[in-house]
Scaffold this motif. Structure first.
Motif, PDB file in Angstrom:
ATOM      1  N   PHE A  14       7.021  -1.505  -8.045  1.00  0.00           N
ATOM      2  CA  PHE A  14       6.128  -2.482  -7.352  1.00  0.00           C
ATOM      3  C   PHE A  14       6.958  -3.766  -6.532  1.00  0.00           C
ATOM      4  CE2 PHE A  14       4.582  -6.858  -8.108  1.00  0.00           C
ATOM      5  CZ  PHE A  14       3.017  -6.542  -7.493  1.00  0.00           C
ATOM      6  N   SER A  15       8.252  -3.820  -7.109  1.00  0.00           N
ATOM      7  CA  SER A  15       9.222  -5.017  -6.370  1.00  0.00           C
ATOM      8  C   SER A  15       9.558  -4.334  -4.794  1.00  0.00           C
ATOM      9  CB  SER A  15      10.415  -5.187  -7.051  1.00  0.00           C
ATOM     10  OG  SER A  15      11.177  -5.965  -6.340  1.00  0.00           O
ATOM     11  N   ASP A  16       9.843  -2.927  -4.838  1.00  0.00           N
ATOM     12  CA  ASP A  16      10.109  -2.311  -3.744  1.00  0.00           C
ATOM     13  C   ASP A  16       8.801  -2.266  -2.753  1.00  0.00           C
ATOM     14  OD1 ASP A  16      12.750  -1.919  -4.817  1.00  0.00           O
ATOM     15  OD2 ASP A  16      12.212   0.223  -5.303  1.00  0.00           O
ATOM     16  N   ALA A  17       7.772  -2.191  -3.329  1.00  0.00           N
ATOM     17  CA  ALA A  17       6.472  -2.132  -2.438  1.00  0.00           C
ATOM     18  C   ALA A  17       6.119  -3.463  -1.854  1.00  0.00           C
ATOM     19  CB  ALA A  17       5.404  -1.549  -3.455  1.00  0.00           C
ATOM     20  N   PHE A  18       6.551  -4.606  -2.908  1.00  0.00           N
ATOM     21  CA  PHE A  18       6.304  -5.838  -2.209  1.00  0.00           C
ATOM     22  C   PHE A  18       7.238  -6.184  -1.226  1.00  0.00           C
ATOM     23  CE2 PHE A  18       6.749 -10.607  -2.694  1.00  0.00           C
ATOM     24  CZ  PHE A  18       5.502 -10.934  -2.422  1.00  0.00           C
TER      25      PHE A  18
END
Length: 143
Positions: A14-18
């Protein structure tokens, strides 16, 4: 995989996608997001610039430390040039210094402000010339 690790991996994705969304956003989209969050664009830009400058300084210091370590390690390594090669290359260095009418000695000594090479400098130059010669002859079938 444990439940804790699976949750951590999901959060990381999720952090990487954000992060990717932010990096791929246009300046107009970023201004919109900042406005939605009630943040001052000028202040955020100044903070990001400061973070970037600190990261550059940190990376620069790390690269300098790596270079210092590499130089120290190289200086402590024994020469891999044989005594025979060293004497042959010493003759070439002498010929380069004499320079057939040109002031090659002065050109080679520019970094030393015209002073003579130290014994260590001369040994290093001999090693470098021998290594250069070996590299030049690597693909030569006559050697």
């Amino acid at each position: 995989m444990t439940r804790k690790n699976r949750g951590r991996n999901e959060l990381q994705r999720f952090s990487d996608a954000f992060d990717e969304d932010i990096l791929n956003a246009s300046p107009a989209q970023l201004r919109e997001l900042l406005a939605e969050e009630g943040l001052d664009e000028t202040k955020v830009v100044a903070e990001m610039d400061a973070i970037l400058e600190q990261a550059k300084r940190s990376c620069g210091k790390a690269k300098l430390d790596q270079a210092k370590t590499a130089i120290a390690a190289r200086g402590s390594e024994p020469s891999n040039v044989s005594a025979i090669d060293r004497e042959r290359v010493r003759g070439k260095l002498g010929a380069m210094r004499s320079g057939a009418g040109e002031n090659m000695e002065g050109m080679m000594m520019a970094a030393r402000q015209g002073k003579k090479l130290s014994a260590r400098d001369e040994e290093g130059a001999l090693d470098d010339l021998a290594e250069l010669e070996a590299l030049e002859n690597e693909g030569d079938p006559e050697e």
